[in-house]
Design an enzyme around this catalytic site. Structure first.
Site, PDB file in Angstrom:
ATOM      1  N   MET A   1       0.830  -1.214   0.000  1.00  0.00           N
ATOM      2  CA  MET A   1       0.000   0.000   0.000  1.00  0.00           C
ATOM      3  C   MET A   1       0.864   1.263   0.000  1.00  0.00           C
ATOM      4  O   MET A   1       2.080   1.196   0.105  1.00  0.00           O
ATOM      5  CB  MET A   1      -0.897  -0.008   1.237  1.00  0.00           C
ATOM      6  CG  MET A   1      -1.825  -1.207   1.282  1.00  0.00           C
ATOM      7  SD  MET A   1      -2.833  -1.251   2.775  1.00  0.00           S
ATOM      8  CE  MET A   1      -3.886   0.172   2.557  1.00  0.00           C
ATOM      9  N   HIS A   2       0.206   2.387  -0.116  1.00  0.00           N
ATOM     10  CA  HIS A   2       0.762   3.718   0.184  1.00  0.00           C
ATOM     11  C   HIS A   2       1.785   4.262  -0.823  1.00  0.00           C
ATOM     12  O   HIS A   2       2.200   5.411  -0.726  1.00  0.00           O
ATOM     13  CB  HIS A   2       1.404   3.774   1.582  1.00  0.00           C
ATOM     14  CG  HIS A   2       0.618   3.145   2.674  1.00  0.00           C
ATOM     15  ND1 HIS A   2      -0.651   3.545   2.997  1.00  0.00           N
ATOM     16  CD2 HIS A   2       0.911   2.115   3.532  1.00  0.00           C
ATOM     17  CE1 HIS A   2      -1.092   2.813   4.016  1.00  0.00           C
ATOM     18  NE2 HIS A   2      -0.173   1.932   4.343  1.00  0.00           N
TER      19      HIS A   2
ATOM     20  N   ASP B   1      -2.731  -4.730   0.392  1.00  0.00           N
ATOM     21  CA  ASP B   1      -2.356  -6.088   0.836  1.00  0.00           C
ATOM     22  C   ASP B   1      -3.020  -6.495   2.151  1.00  0.00           C
ATOM     23  O   ASP B   1      -3.395  -7.662   2.322  1.00  0.00           O
ATOM     24  CB  ASP B   1      -0.836  -6.283   0.876  1.00  0.00           C
ATOM     25  CG  ASP B   1      -0.092  -5.256   1.704  1.00  0.00           C
ATOM     26  OD1 ASP B   1      -0.736  -4.383   2.322  1.00  0.00           O
ATOM     27  OD2 ASP B   1       1.150  -5.323   1.726  1.00  0.00           O
TER      28      ASP B   1
HETATM   29  C1  XUL Z   1       0.070  -1.282   5.572  1.00  0.00           C
HETATM   30  C2  XUL Z   1       1.530  -1.280   5.300  1.00  0.00           C
HETATM   31  C3  XUL Z   1       2.143  -2.475   4.728  1.00  0.00           C
HETATM   32  C4  XUL Z   1       2.383  -2.241   3.272  1.00  0.00           C
HETATM   33  C5  XUL Z   1       3.396  -3.203   2.681  1.00  0.00           C
HETATM   34  O1  XUL Z   1      -0.360  -0.109   6.159  1.00  0.00           O
HETATM   35  O2  XUL Z   1       2.203  -0.309   5.517  1.00  0.00           O
HETATM   36  O3  XUL Z   1       1.375  -3.595   4.924  1.00  0.00           O
HETATM   37  O4  XUL Z   1       1.159  -2.314   2.611  1.00  0.00           O
HETATM   38  O5  XUL Z   1       3.117  -4.504   2.809  1.00  0.00           O
END
Ligand code: XUL
Length: 472
Positions: free
Chosen positions: A74-75, A223
């Site tokens: 994410m992000h 994810d």
């Molecule tokens: C969720 C997070 C991680 C990333 C990478 O906030 O920072 O799970 O998505 O896996």
């Protein structure tokens, strides 16, 4: 007929094929590098994700795929020009370069207002501050920018030509109106940003486009949301706890904003409702650090066997796992790890047990920050293979800890969402009934961790100020 789930992870892409009965028919994986151009930075080449996805799909092409679902880290920020070309490497979720931009959001939008609009505090890892960073630090790139995508959605673009995302991943940008499941126009306007660079938003089980061969591709999820579908945390009451390098405590909720504090995330879930989530940075990672640094050559089973020789509470030895600072519940980058309370009575096994206990107490902190009315937790991820650890989790939380037959992570949830998207199952709840099978359930044993956990918490409060002075 079967469904392909693709997870664009940080170390690699994982794909699985799932049939209507919940059986896994095939798996493929392909890895790629991560680049750290400066301390605290973290980047990847979006084209590497696409190359890895194609490699996985080639390995699975003999299977008859009816729909595709995407999940991913994410992000992150993928910057594209008017011809949909990548402008610069993607900036990832674990990149910390945007401290000033987070402060800018807090002051321009307003601390209370940004939380009211997006239901979350702005964080360095989120996508929005990365966009502001580009505007400040790489104005030529910003000038060329026409489209901004999340990592898995770049793969969607290559698969279908569609510029689209899903509500769960959009929630982690910091620019999303999580309550109303749409981009936050007020946030974008306040920061003088062009809303047209953001993609169209879909629910996770909606079809967003088709491949050249006509296969529908559904929204999928970030994810964590996708993984939660794959572990059955699709309805309130089931809390999933992922024992990975970091630890994630995840709970579905019916309405947004039920519990809100800066320690937890409040995002749209892939089930058309919402979820809360606490992310601890030092879960299995603490154990790996302990093994690599102090017990090289030994494996986790040996460490778990040794830890089981010691009574719960490690006879007063406490481990704080904050090796890389902490995100939940303390949101404290300057926190650091420690062993406390060692005496002549303590042997090596006590230190080993204290590490397991410290990581578990960290998860318990995240669990309590969520405030979810859970009747059990589902343990997933690499650490869930350890019975000692899952029993400890059950004892510390005081509720049963369930484990699953197949632990395929986000790719499974993505495949389930694909199946829901083309009507194989009525909704994610039906998909969960068919695809998620419990393996065992550990009941609380009555072991008393109360005094040890109380000491763990008290210790953080007493040394917090000292630690912030020491950090370099
Ligand atoms: C969720 C997070 C991680 C990333 C990478 O906030 O920072 O799970 O998505 O896996």
């Amino acid at each position: 007929m079967s469904f392909l789930g693709i997870d664009i992870g940080t170390t690699g892409t994982k794909a699985i094929v799932l049939d209507r009965n919940g059986q896994i028919l095939g798996r493929a994986e392909a890895n790629y590098p991560l680049s750290v151009p400066q301390p605290g930075w973290s980047e990847q080449e979006p084209e590497d994700w696409w190359t890895a996805t194609r490699a996985c799909m080639e390995q699975l092409e003999h299977l008859d795929i009816e729909a595709i679902g995407l999940a991913g880290q994410m992000h992150g920020a993928v910057f594209l020009d008017a011809e949909l070309r990548v402008i610069r490497p993607a900036i990832l979720w674990n990149d910390q370069r945007t401290v000033h931009e987070v402060a800018e959001i807090e002051s321009v939008v307003g601390s209370d207002r940004i939380r009211a609009l997006t239901l979350n505090p702005p964080l360095t890892g989120f996508q929005l501050p990365k966009l502001l960073w580009l505007r400040h630090q790489e104005p030529n790139s910003y000038e060329r920018l026409r489209h901004l995508l999340l990592p898995k959605d770049f793969v969607r673009l290559r698969l279908t030509g569609a510029l689209a995302t899903d509500v769960s991943d959009a929630s982690g940008t910091g620019a999303f109106d999580v309550r109303n499941r749409r981009w936050s126009e007020e946030t974008l306007r306040a920061l003088n940003l062009n809303g047209e660079i953001f993609p169209a938003v879909f629910e996770s089980d909606m079809v967003t486009g088709h491949t050249n061969g006509g296969i529908p591709v559904v929204g999928g999820g970030g994810d964590q949301a996708a993984s939660a579908i794959g572990t059955g945390a699709a309805a309130p009451g089931v809390v999933s706890i992922s024992l990975g390098t970091s630890g994630v405590v995840f709970s579905a909720i019916d309405q947004p904003g039920e519990v809100m504090n800066d320690a937890i995330h409040m995002f749209c879930h892939a089930n058309r409702a919402w979820h809360t989530m606490g992310v601890t940075l030092n879960c299995g990672g603490s154990l790996r650090w302990y093994r690599d640094t102090l017990r090289p050559g030994e494996n986790y089973d040996q460490l778990a066997a040794e830890a089981s020789e010691v009574v719960p509470g490690s006879e007063g030895l406490v481990f704080h796992p904050y090796l890389s600072g902490e995100r939940c519940p303390h949101n404290d980058p300057s926190a650091r790890a420690l062993f406390y309370g060692a005496s002549l009575a303590h042997r090596r096994a006590h230190f080993t047990r204290a590490v397991f206990e410290g990581a578990t107490f960290g998860l318990a902190d995240a669990f309590h920050a969520l405030g979810a009315p859970a009747t059990e937790v589902v343990a997933t991820g690499g650490g869930a293979r350890s019975t000692l650890w899952c029993q400890m989790l059950s004892d510390v939380l005081g509720i049963p800890c369930k484990r699953l037959v197949s632990d395929e992570g986000p790719a499974l949830g993505a495949a389930m969402l694909a199946g829901v998207g083309v009507g194989a199952w009525a909704d994610v709840h039906e998909a969960v009934k068919i695809c998620v099978t419990p393996k065992d359930r550990l009941e609380p044993s009555g072991a008393d961790y109360g005094p040890a956990y109380a000491q763990y918490r008290h210790l953080y409060r007493s040394i917090r100020d000292t630690q912030s002075l020491q950090v370099n």
